[in-house]
Design a protein around this motif. Structure first.
Motif, PDB file in Angstrom:
ATOM      1  N   ARG A   1       0.798  -1.223   0.000  1.00 40.65           N
ATOM      2  CA  ARG A   1       0.000   0.000   0.000  1.00 40.65           C
ATOM      3  C   ARG A   1       0.831   1.274   0.000  1.00 40.65           C
ATOM      4  O   ARG A   1       0.298   2.347  -0.150  1.00 40.65           O
ATOM      5  N   THR A   2       2.148   1.175   0.232  1.00 37.18           N
ATOM      6  CA  THR A   2       2.912   2.420   0.310  1.00 37.18           C
ATOM      7  C   THR A   2       3.862   2.558  -0.884  1.00 37.18           C
ATOM      8  O   THR A   2       4.155   1.590  -1.581  1.00 37.18           O
ATOM      9  N   ASN A   3       4.340   3.767  -1.023  1.00 36.52           N
ATOM     10  CA  ASN A   3       5.262   4.114  -2.083  1.00 36.52           C
ATOM     11  C   ASN A   3       6.554   3.305  -1.959  1.00 36.52           C
ATOM     12  O   ASN A   3       7.076   2.768  -2.921  1.00 36.52           O
ATOM     13  N   TYR A   4       7.059   3.201  -0.695  1.00 42.42           N
ATOM     14  CA  TYR A   4       8.296   2.480  -0.470  1.00 42.42           C
ATOM     15  C   TYR A   4       8.172   1.007  -0.839  1.00 42.42           C
ATOM     16  O   TYR A   4       9.066   0.412  -1.434  1.00 42.42           O
TER      17      TYR A   4
ATOM     18  N   GLU B   1       6.202  -0.270  -2.989  1.00 36.36           N
ATOM     19  CA  GLU B   1       6.153  -0.370  -4.443  1.00 36.36           C
ATOM     20  C   GLU B   1       7.559  -0.263  -5.027  1.00 36.36           C
ATOM     21  O   GLU B   1       7.955  -1.028  -5.908  1.00 36.36           O
ATOM     22  N   LYS B   2       8.340   0.700  -4.486  1.00 38.57           N
ATOM     23  CA  LYS B   2       9.715   0.890  -4.950  1.00 38.57           C
ATOM     24  C   LYS B   2      10.524  -0.384  -4.717  1.00 38.57           C
ATOM     25  O   LYS B   2      11.318  -0.810  -5.544  1.00 38.57           O
TER      26      LYS B   2
ATOM     27  N   SER C   1      13.749   4.631 -13.479  1.00 41.25           N
ATOM     28  CA  SER C   1      12.534   5.338 -13.051  1.00 41.25           C
ATOM     29  C   SER C   1      12.832   6.270 -11.881  1.00 41.25           C
ATOM     30  O   SER C   1      11.908   6.792 -11.257  1.00 41.25           O
TER      31      SER C   1
ATOM     32  N   ILE D   1      14.405   5.577  -8.920  1.00 46.71           N
ATOM     33  CA  ILE D   1      14.419   5.024  -7.567  1.00 46.71           C
ATOM     34  C   ILE D   1      15.857   4.974  -7.082  1.00 46.71           C
ATOM     35  O   ILE D   1      16.739   4.520  -7.806  1.00 46.71           O
TER      36      ILE D   1
END
Lengths: 289, 299
Positions: free
Chosen positions: A163-166, A168-169, A183, A185
């Motif tokens: 659920r978080t950006n991290y 996903e990264k 991208s 990161i």
């Protein structure tokens, strides 16, 4: 199987699952990201447990208060092993199998280093427990609190991953490093974050294992094979898999232990483990004969 | 000087060094020639040691026949394990063999009627009874076995079978496309070398004279791996040098030469294992080819 035994199996298994699920989540995170079996992860558990017990017995901190610094120290230790050992090794082109051998060496260094500092005598946590009679089994309030904490931490990790950006990264980085880098990161920052989180999960597991029995230098080492097994059964690299497999195998282990002598349980599970290894290789299609 | 050379201490030191050289050479054959990452050495070694002692003590079979039987038992146990594991990738083989070793340790602990469990199994007498010289004579026999093993390893690397194993290690697909039954060769080679580990396990039994399950701990495995990594994994001489550099320097010189007070002496084994770990990390980081060098192979 009679219903009472079934009941016992489930309750004991569930209570014992708390540390194992957390340890498996941390272990699987590192595998997911860096793709190697980190045997030195076992020392995160041991270091967490020792930090907790030292703060608890020598500085007189309450058990629940001591958990926080213990998991932080374990997390920092995990980051330190990455930055000082595994990252330089990977940059030098050490291959996966050699990385595992290296992690075994690191585990030796830490374990026997701790033995030299703390000795072989066990350290018990000092914490008052209230015994509760629940469905004919005597359990302690501590076990219930640990189970709830473990559940909360697991849910947090799941949310973080999906659920978080991290999260996903991190998933992007483990799937395709080149693409993730283009991208924008920052791989170092994400990797440090993940190793820290894995260490924190290991620290929780270590403190729980320590408070359920005693703290000894080989606390983590004794459990590492079982932790590897859980992650492999759950699909190595998968956080939800680790949680489900952790619960299932702990319940199974308590069932086998209740029905026979305690050593048969370990053997049954190790056999199951080899079967799981085999099954996953077949499913991946990576098998060659 | 003569009395030192025939003493039990020297004989035991020589025999154990020879046994570790043998384990490390076999490990070199498995890991570097056949490309199998075996982390279950302690398990095979323990099976050999216990099987030999059980044949000897429970069935009253002659020691040398017991050793051969022990080696055969070890090989036969290794065969199905190899069938299951060897077509998986390197990490799975590593974890699987490690798990196997811990099953062995567990089973020795649990099956008390056969293995004696934690009460131990003994006493295993020195097989060649020549009075006060029995220790050194046996030590020399062990050394002879190890020399034979080294000659075998050296010959194997030049023989067609050795070349076949190299080709499987480097490019299994290519080797198979040339009509070689690669998987079968790998299984057979693994079983034979594990049988050899069992043989040296059997040879260790009289040295311990009394067996306990804790002797079959993963430490044996790691000692051999550390010696191999330090000495140089792609050479037989690396295995020998590695054992001398780890076992001899740490265990014997450190204990004999350094006069330590009693409390510090208790810490020595822990210090040694911590130092082993540190060495393993440093060697892999800075000189992955080890002391003896040689070419490095990637996976």
């Amino acid at each position: 199987m009679n219903p009472i035994l079934l009941q016992f199996t489930f309750i004991i298994g569930l209570l014992e699952a708390a540390p194992m699920v957390l340890a498996a989540v941390g272990f699987t995170l590192i595998y997911r990201l860096n793709g190697f079996v980190n045997v030195a992860y076992s020392e995160n558990l041991t270091i967490g447990a020792y930090t907790g017990v030292v703060l608890n017995t020598m500085l007189g901190l309450g058990f629940y208060v001591a958990i926080i610094p213990a998991v932080l120290v374990s997390g920092l230790f995990s980051v330190a092993t990455y930055l000082l050992v595994f990252r330089p090794a990977m940059r030098r082109g050490v291959n996966k199998t050699e990385l595992i051998i290296m992690s075994v060496g690191l585990s030796f260094l830490i374990r026997y280093g701790l033995t030299m500092v703390f000795g072989v005598l066990p350290y018990p946590f000092t914490h008052d427990r209230t015994f509760i009679r629940f469905l004919n089994i005597g359990i302690t309030d501590l076990q219930i609190v640990c189970l709830i904490l473990a559940a909360l931490v697991s849910i947090f990790y799941l949310m973080f991953m999906f659920r978080t950006n991290y999260g996903e990264k991190m998933r992007a980085l483990s799937d395709n490093e080149q693409l993730a880098k283009t991208s924008g990161i920052n791989p170092l920052r994400v990797t440090i974050m993940i190793w820290f989180m894995a260490g924190v999960a290991g620290g929780f597991a270590g403190v729980f294992l320590g408070v359920f029995s005693i703290v000894v230098p080989w606390l983590g080492w004794y459990e590492i094979l079982f932790i590897m097994m859980i992650t492999i059964i759950g699909g190595i690299g998968s956080v939800p898999g680790a949680i489900v497999a952790g619960l299932a195998t702990s319940i199974l282990r308590s069932g086998v232990t209740l029905m026979s002598d305690s050593y048969a349980g370990a053997v049954t599970l190790l056999v199951l483990f080899i079967v799981a290894l085999k099954y996953q290789a077949v499913r991946k299609g990576g098998i060659k004969t | 000087m003569i009395s030192f050379l025939t003493s039990g201490f020297f004989a035991s030191m020589l025999s154990f060094l020879a046994i570790y050289v043998a384990l490390t050479v076999i490990l070199h054959l498995q890991a570097n020639v056949a490309g199998v990452v075996n982390f279950g050495i302690a398990g095979f070694w323990g099976i050999g040691m216990y099987a030999t002692s059980i044949f000897l003590l429970r069935f009253n079979i002659n020691f040398w026949i017991s050793i051969v039987l022990g080696a055969i038992v070890t090989g036969l146990i290794a065969l199905p394990l190899a069938r299951i594991l060897l077509n998986l990738d390197g990490q799975a083989v590593l974890v699987g063999t490690l798990a196997f070793a811990s099953i062995v340790e567990n089973q020795i602990f649990v099956n008390r009627e056969i293995t004696g469990g934690s009460r131990g199994l003994g006493t295993i007498p020195m097989p060649i009874d020549v009075g006060p010289y029995r220790f050194i004579v046996y030590g020399l026999v062990v050394v002879a076995f190890v020399v034979a093993l080294i000659l075998y390893a050296w010959k194997l690397k030049k023989a067609p079978f050795g070349r076949l194993l190299f080709s499987i290690r480097d490019n299994e697909l290519l080797s198979r496309s040339l009509g070689k039954p690669t998987f079968r060769h790998k299984i057979i080679f693994f079983a034979i070398t594990c049988g050899l580990i069992g043989l040296f396990g059997g040879l260790t039994a009289p040295l311990h004279s009394f067996l306990l399950p804790m002797m079959v701990s993963p430490t044996v495995t790691f000692t051999a791996w550390i010696a191999l990594m330090l000495g140089g994994q792609s050479k037989i001489s690396g295995a020998v040098i590695g054992v001398l550099a780890t076992e001899f320097v740490f265990f014997y010189l450190l204990r004999v030469i350094l006069p330590l007070p009693a409390e510090a002496a208790q810490m020595v084994p822990f210090f040694i294992y911590a130092a082993y770990g540190l060495m393993l990390v440093l060697v892999l980081m800075f000189k992955p080819t080890g002391i003896m060098g040689g070419k490095r192979r990637g996976n």
